[in-house]
Enzyme design. Structure first.
Site, mmCIF file in Angstrom:
data_model
loop_
_atom_site.group_PDB
_atom_site.id
_atom_site.type_symbol
_atom_site.label_atom_id
_atom_site.label_comp_id
_atom_site.label_asym_id
_atom_site.label_seq_id
_atom_site.Cartn_x
_atom_site.Cartn_y
_atom_site.Cartn_z
ATOM 1 C CB ILE A 1 -0.972 0.020 1.196
ATOM 2 C CG1 ILE A 1 -0.231 -0.101 2.524
ATOM 3 C CG2 ILE A 1 -2.014 -1.075 1.069
ATOM 4 C CD1 ILE A 1 -1.157 -0.060 3.743
ATOM 5 C CG ASP A 2 0.052 4.423 -2.693
ATOM 6 O OD1 ASP A 2 0.781 3.638 -3.317
ATOM 7 O OD2 ASP A 2 -0.933 4.999 -3.199
ATOM 8 N NE ARG A 3 6.309 8.646 1.816
ATOM 9 C CZ ARG A 3 6.065 9.795 2.470
ATOM 10 N NH1 ARG A 3 6.118 9.824 3.794
ATOM 11 N NH2 ARG A 3 5.790 10.887 1.806
#
Length: 350
Positions: A158-160
């Site tokens: 998942i994105d930062r």
């Protein structure tokens, strides 16, 4: 574009070929890391600072100018200037000291654990994979430090800036079986919670629009809606859980539960933005994409923060469901909404 150490660069079989001498500038300390850029023919004639910005995914022009001024040299250690015009096949070296990165002191809450699986509620701002900027402060490195001797494998990403349920496996066989499920797409159910600007017209709706990388954006991670019949198929099911408004401005917001029927890069963010419902705090698909570079460089202004309203995009991986890799029984993993999103939502008027 490659990043190598000064020792590697000095070898006779370096990136410029045998016999090409590379000189470390006197102002650059030993042990520094250098990024090597070679100018493609189509970029000939560009200003150097513009070219550097075009090669760095998350960098504003202001930041690119600082990078050039601080450590941009030719292989012979001649300093280069931001207004220089680059030449086809020219080699440009960006020197910098190694990142003085400290592993963050953050809690990584465990939300599921058994003999084969480990799931955490990833805090926002913690990257999943190592990058040039982040190495110690990744999910795996933080968990390895907390659980010495244990080898963990990421099942997905998942994105930062996205918070929420992130699954890891504890053996090679479990890793293989779980990744087969993720690749099959219909075996794993993923639900996200998003806070968007605006009120949807309907309580339930579905977005089916293909996605592709946006070649017109200077930021190489940005996606766009593709033409019919092109790009990657992407489908998102949406359910409105609540509609609220700002107590002073009256601005409208919606809490939306999103079911990922496919798992494309930035799918929810772009699909909702395309429906006129960009995520609160989204620097790439929200008010101005240049907020993305300023955010990555730590250069957001007070005005930027007022526009964004949140320091990160309002997206949370709330639920993950899959077959257990060994027992075959269905496993449901839930991650509570984090404090920043909960506080923001509770501060709005029903």
């Amino acid at each position: 574009m490659t990043r190598i150490s000064a020792r590697e660069l000095a070898s006779t079989e370096g990136p410029f070929g045998r016999g090409v001498r590379v000189v470390r500038p006197e102002s650059v300390p030993e042990g520094s890391v250098v990024t090597v850029m070679r100018v493609p023919p189509e970029a000939a004639g560009m200003r150097l600072d513009r070219f550097v910005q075009s090669q760095l995914k998350r960098t504003s022009r202001t930041r690119a100018q600082v990078i050039v001024k601080r450590g941009c040299f030719s292989p012979e250690a001649r300093p280069l200037r931001g207004n220089d015009r680059v030449r086809a096949e020219q080699c440009i070296l960006l020197w910098r000291a190694p990142w003085d990165e400290q592993a963050p002191d953050v809690e990584m809450p465990i939300i599921h654990e058994d003999a084969e699986l480990l799931a955490v509620n990833k805090p926002p701002g913690i990257p999943v994979h190592p990058t040039a900027r982040y190495h110690k402060s990744t999910v795996v490195k933080i968990l390895e430090a907390a659980r010495p001797g244990e080898q963990l494998r990421l099942s997905h990403r998942i994105d930062r800036e996205t918070s929420g349920a992130l699954l890891l496996t504890r053996s090679a066989e479990a890793d293989r079986r779980v990744k087969v499920q993720f690749e099959a797409r219909d075996s794993v159910d993923k639900h996200y919670l998003a806070i968007a600007w605006g009120w949807p017209d309907e309580d339930r709706f579905r977005v089916e629009l293909p996605l592709e990388l946006d070649p017109q954006s200077r930021y190489k991670v940005k996606m766009r809606i593709a033409q019919p019949g092109e790009g990657l198929t992407a489908r998102t099911g949406c359910e409105v859980l609540g509609r609220r408004a700002h107590p002073e401005t009256g601005r409208r917001y919606a809490m939306i539960r999103c079911h990922l029927e496919t798992g494309r890069q930035h799918q929810i963010r772009l699909h909702l933005a395309q429906m006129g419902l960009p995520l609160v705090g989204d620097k790439l698909y929200g008010p101005d994409e240049d907020l993305f570079a300023r955010g990555a460089d730590g250069e957001l202004t007070d005005d930027d923060r007022r526009v964004l309203e949140l320091d990160r995009h309002a997206l949370h991986a709330a639920e993950l469901e899959l077959d257990h890799p060994m027992t075959g029984l269905r496993v449901r993993i839930e991650a509570p909404l984090p404090d920043d999103l909960r506080s923001f939502w509770e501060g709005l008027l029903v």
